[in-house]
Design a protein around this motif. Sequence first.
Motif, short mmCIF file in Angstrom:
data_model
loop_
_atom_site.label_atom_id
_atom_site.label_comp_id
_atom_site.label_asym_id
_atom_site.label_seq_id
_atom_site.Cartn_x
_atom_site.Cartn_y
_atom_site.Cartn_z
N LEU A 91 41.53 45.53 56.96
CA LEU A 91 40.41 46.34 57.44
C LEU A 91 40.94 47.57 58.18
CD1 LEU A 91 37.39 46.81 57.98
CD2 LEU A 91 37.56 45.22 59.90
N GLU A 92 41.95 47.34 59.04
CA GLU A 92 42.58 48.45 59.77
C GLU A 92 43.19 49.46 58.82
OE1 GLU A 92 45.51 47.28 62.85
OE2 GLU A 92 44.00 45.76 63.36
N ILE A 93 43.90 48.94 57.80
CA ILE A 93 44.58 49.82 56.86
C ILE A 93 43.57 50.61 56.03
CG2 ILE A 93 46.08 49.88 54.80
CD1 ILE A 93 47.45 47.31 55.94
N SER A 94 42.50 49.91 55.55
CA SER A 94 41.61 50.53 54.56
C SER A 94 40.33 51.11 55.16
CB SER A 94 41.21 49.49 53.53
OG SER A 94 40.38 48.49 54.14
N GLY A 95 39.89 50.57 56.29
CA GLY A 95 38.61 50.97 56.86
C GLY A 95 37.42 50.48 56.05
N ASP A 96 37.67 49.62 55.05
CA ASP A 96 36.62 49.15 54.16
C ASP A 96 36.06 47.81 54.66
OD1 ASP A 96 35.02 48.14 52.15
OD2 ASP A 96 36.39 48.67 50.52
N SER A 97 34.96 47.87 55.43
CA SER A 97 34.44 46.64 56.05
C SER A 97 33.63 45.79 55.08
CB SER A 97 33.60 46.98 57.28
OG SER A 97 32.53 47.82 56.88
N ILE A 98 33.25 46.35 53.93
CA ILE A 98 32.53 45.56 52.92
C ILE A 98 33.51 44.61 52.25
CG2 ILE A 98 31.18 45.66 50.78
CD1 ILE A 98 29.67 46.97 53.06
N MET A 99 34.65 45.15 51.86
CA MET A 99 35.63 44.36 51.11
C MET A 99 36.51 43.52 52.04
SD MET A 99 37.73 45.88 47.97
CE MET A 99 39.23 45.15 47.36
N ARG A 100 36.77 44.03 53.23
CA ARG A 100 37.72 43.36 54.14
C ARG A 100 36.98 42.81 55.34
NH1 ARG A 100 41.13 43.09 50.18
NH2 ARG A 100 41.99 45.06 49.49
N ASN A 101 36.66 41.51 55.28
CA ASN A 101 35.88 40.94 56.35
C ASN A 101 36.25 39.47 56.53
OD1 ASN A 101 33.95 39.88 58.04
ND2 ASN A 101 32.23 40.95 57.08
N PRO A 102 36.82 39.12 57.71
CA PRO A 102 37.24 37.73 57.93
C PRO A 102 36.08 36.74 57.99
CG PRO A 102 37.52 39.04 59.94
CD PRO A 102 37.17 40.00 58.84
N GLU A 103 34.85 37.25 57.97
CA GLU A 103 33.68 36.36 57.97
C GLU A 103 33.19 36.05 56.56
OE1 GLU A 103 31.23 35.67 61.23
OE2 GLU A 103 33.33 35.10 61.35
N ASN A 104 33.79 36.71 55.56
CA ASN A 104 33.34 36.53 54.17
C ASN A 104 34.03 35.36 53.48
OD1 ASN A 104 31.64 38.65 54.45
ND2 ASN A 104 32.73 40.06 53.11
#
Length: 322
Positions: A91-104
């Motif tokens: 998430l830090e690297i990409s800023g993409d919170s849709i794809m990178r989410n530890p809750e998913n």
Amino acid sequence: MAFGLLTNKPAVDFLKSLTQAQRNKTQMPFIDESRILWHYVPSSMFPRAGIQLNELDSNQKSKLDELLKTFLSETGYNKTMKIIDLENILLEISGDSIMRNPENYSVAFYGNPEKDSLWAFSFEGHHISLNFTIHNGKVEIAPRFLGANPARILSGPREGERTLQKEEDLGFELINSLSEEQRKMAIFQKKPFFDIVTGKSTEVEPLSPVGIMYGQLTRNQQLVFLKLLDEYLSTMPPEQAAKRMNSIKDEEINEVRFGWAGATVLGEGHYYRIQGKSFLIEFDNVQNEANHIHTVWRDFDGDFGRDIIREHYKNSDHHKHE
């Protein structure tokens, strides 16, 4: 039956902590087709059955935690949590919170652990697919997929941290301990595969037998090989892992092969597989400049509990109603 009660309790506790609406979403009939569908891509690319972590409150999450701790070893649980935590790095690297989410990450139940002798559950999301099938307290955990991206964290406060490090290092230790003659047997192709060969298949047949056989290794090499095998088994509770290791040693160890493809140094694409009569392990680190690991354990007979499901129908009159 002690273990039977032990395995049911955390499952029942978790399900009972859900609201009716949540439970309807989480629990499906055992025959639901999503039971054998699995993937290791992010949930935004492949929606999972069941309920996601972000839909649970803290009490429900801690009950889910208890469930995972019951069915995994401490090592297995810690690996799982570490992999989930890598989503924060991505998430830090990409800023993409849709794809990178530890809750998913999702949990799904098939059948009812409160009253069924046969039931299953899965825990799945990006780089994790853990599939548990339970019959009268007997548990199959397959397929088991664990991945890591980045395999080695390249910058920031956690720089240098590696996930699935032993799976990689012991593989290298083994391939690099081989003599010239042995390497010719072990390395079956120059180029590694871009991903695990078996992918997200629901059922796996043995792949063509490649690599060097356990019986063709020296005593010291065999010890490294067993350590590597043990690393994959160590995800399971110790008693279960020891039982499986013993059955492999008793029934098939001399036929188990170790095959390698690609570079034999860290930092360049490499792949290995370990295959016996009953199981297949694949390890792949090629993507993202060889800093992205995929590992999987497949049981030819036990994936999604096929062997214990057969046993269940053989020992009951259920097949009349199938």
